[in-house]
Design a protein around this motif. Structure first.
Motif, PDB file in Angstrom:
ATOM      1  N   MET A 133      34.285 -60.661  74.136  1.00 23.90           N
ATOM      2  CA  MET A 133      35.160 -61.617  74.804  1.00 23.90           C
ATOM      3  C   MET A 133      36.616 -61.143  74.804  1.00 23.90           C
ATOM      4  O   MET A 133      37.340 -61.371  75.772  1.00 23.90           O
ATOM      5  N   SER A 134      37.048 -60.475  73.739  1.00 23.84           N
ATOM      6  CA  SER A 134      38.409 -59.943  73.708  1.00 23.84           C
ATOM      7  C   SER A 134      38.580 -58.851  74.756  1.00 23.84           C
ATOM      8  O   SER A 134      39.602 -58.793  75.441  1.00 23.84           O
ATOM      9  N   GLY A 135      37.578 -57.993  74.891  1.00 24.25           N
ATOM     10  CA  GLY A 135      37.639 -56.944  75.903  1.00 24.25           C
ATOM     11  C   GLY A 135      37.718 -57.513  77.304  1.00 24.25           C
ATOM     12  O   GLY A 135      38.533 -57.072  78.125  1.00 24.25           O
ATOM     13  N   ILE A 136      36.881 -58.507  77.583  1.00 21.60           N
ATOM     14  CA  ILE A 136      36.906 -59.155  78.900  1.00 21.60           C
ATOM     15  C   ILE A 136      38.268 -59.805  79.139  1.00 21.60           C
ATOM     16  O   ILE A 136      38.852 -59.680  80.217  1.00 21.60           O
ATOM     17  N   HIS A 174      51.716 -70.369  81.672  1.00 20.85           N
ATOM     18  CA  HIS A 174      50.495 -70.883  81.042  1.00 20.85           C
ATOM     19  C   HIS A 174      49.427 -69.792  80.939  1.00 20.85           C
ATOM     20  O   HIS A 174      48.710 -69.723  79.941  1.00 20.85           O
ATOM     21  N   ALA A 175      49.321 -68.955  81.939  1.00 18.90           N
ATOM     22  CA  ALA A 175      48.336 -67.874  81.892  1.00 18.90           C
ATOM     23  C   ALA A 175      48.591 -66.979  80.680  1.00 18.90           C
ATOM     24  O   ALA A 175      47.674 -66.710  79.894  1.00 18.90           O
ATOM     25  N   GLY A 176      49.814 -66.537  80.522  1.00 16.64           N
ATOM     26  CA  GLY A 176      50.132 -65.638  79.414  1.00 16.64           C
ATOM     27  C   GLY A 176      49.917 -66.261  78.054  1.00 16.64           C
ATOM     28  O   GLY A 176      49.296 -65.661  77.166  1.00 16.64           O
ATOM     29  N   ILE A 204      46.792 -65.279  75.296  1.00 16.68           N
ATOM     30  CA  ILE A 204      47.075 -64.857  73.919  1.00 16.68           C
ATOM     31  C   ILE A 204      46.351 -65.776  72.934  1.00 16.68           C
ATOM     32  O   ILE A 204      45.738 -65.313  71.965  1.00 16.68           O
ATOM     33  N   LEU A 205      46.400 -67.081  73.181  1.00 14.86           N
ATOM     34  CA  LEU A 205      45.685 -68.028  72.332  1.00 14.86           C
ATOM     35  C   LEU A 205      44.186 -67.727  72.319  1.00 14.86           C
ATOM     36  O   LEU A 205      43.545 -67.785  71.273  1.00 14.86           O
ATOM     37  N   VAL A 233      38.197 -71.268  75.999  1.00 10.76           N
ATOM     38  CA  VAL A 233      39.647 -71.060  75.959  1.00 10.76           C
ATOM     39  C   VAL A 233      40.104 -70.115  77.085  1.00 10.76           C
ATOM     40  O   VAL A 233      41.033 -70.458  77.825  1.00 10.76           O
ATOM     41  N   PRO A 234      39.453 -68.961  77.290  1.00 13.86           N
ATOM     42  CA  PRO A 234      39.892 -68.141  78.420  1.00 13.86           C
ATOM     43  C   PRO A 234      39.615 -68.791  79.782  1.00 13.86           C
ATOM     44  O   PRO A 234      40.387 -68.601  80.726  1.00 13.86           O
TER      45      PRO A 234
END
Length: 135
Positions: free
Chosen positions: A8-11, A53-55, A59-60, A85-86
């Motif tokens: 999920m972090s990679g995506i 909000h995207a940024g 990060i969150l 969350v993403p």
């Protein structure tokens, strides 16, 4: 870091160039270099909000991937958090942009509902994650 968190972090990291492009677009709009179209103050404000909000939410979402590794949650709820969350970042920031796309817009169109859906998804995901971390 678990496989799920890495996945999920990679995506999520792969989405960051779209945020960068959004920043470039916003910069061209705010500096007056985007002369193909005149944007209203409302549109500029919504574009700013969408980009910010995207940024922040992306990060969150990266931080939440690590926290989800330590949460005591059933697999389905853990994946809801990891994806929620993403997804909220897409819905909320997309809603800000989409609701201001009509030419000469001075108020939001019906796509503002995306923001509210995104807020719900974000809140639900964070509440579930918080409960999973407190268990």
């Amino acid at each position: 870091m678990t496989y799920e968190a890495k996945l999920m972090s990679g995506i999520t990291l792969l989405t960051i160039p779209t945020i960068e492009y959004g920043g470039y677009f916003l910069l061209t709009v705010l500096t007056g270099k985007f002369q193909k179209m005149e944007f209203t103050g409302f549109q500029k404000s919504m574009f700013r909000a969408g980009h910010a909000h995207a940024g922040v939410i992306v990060i969150l979402s990266l931080i939440c991937q690590l926290m989800a590794d330590d949460a005591t949650l059933p697999v389905g709820l853990n994946w809801l958090v990891r994806a929620g969350v993403p997804t909220a970042a897409l819905l909320i920031s997309g809603g800000f942009f989409a609701c201001a796309l009509n030419k000469g817009a001075t108020k939001p169109n019906g796509l503002i509902k995306l923001i509210y859906v995104g807020i719900f998804v974000l809140a639900l995901s964070l509440i579930i994650l918080g409960i999973g971390l407190l268990r």
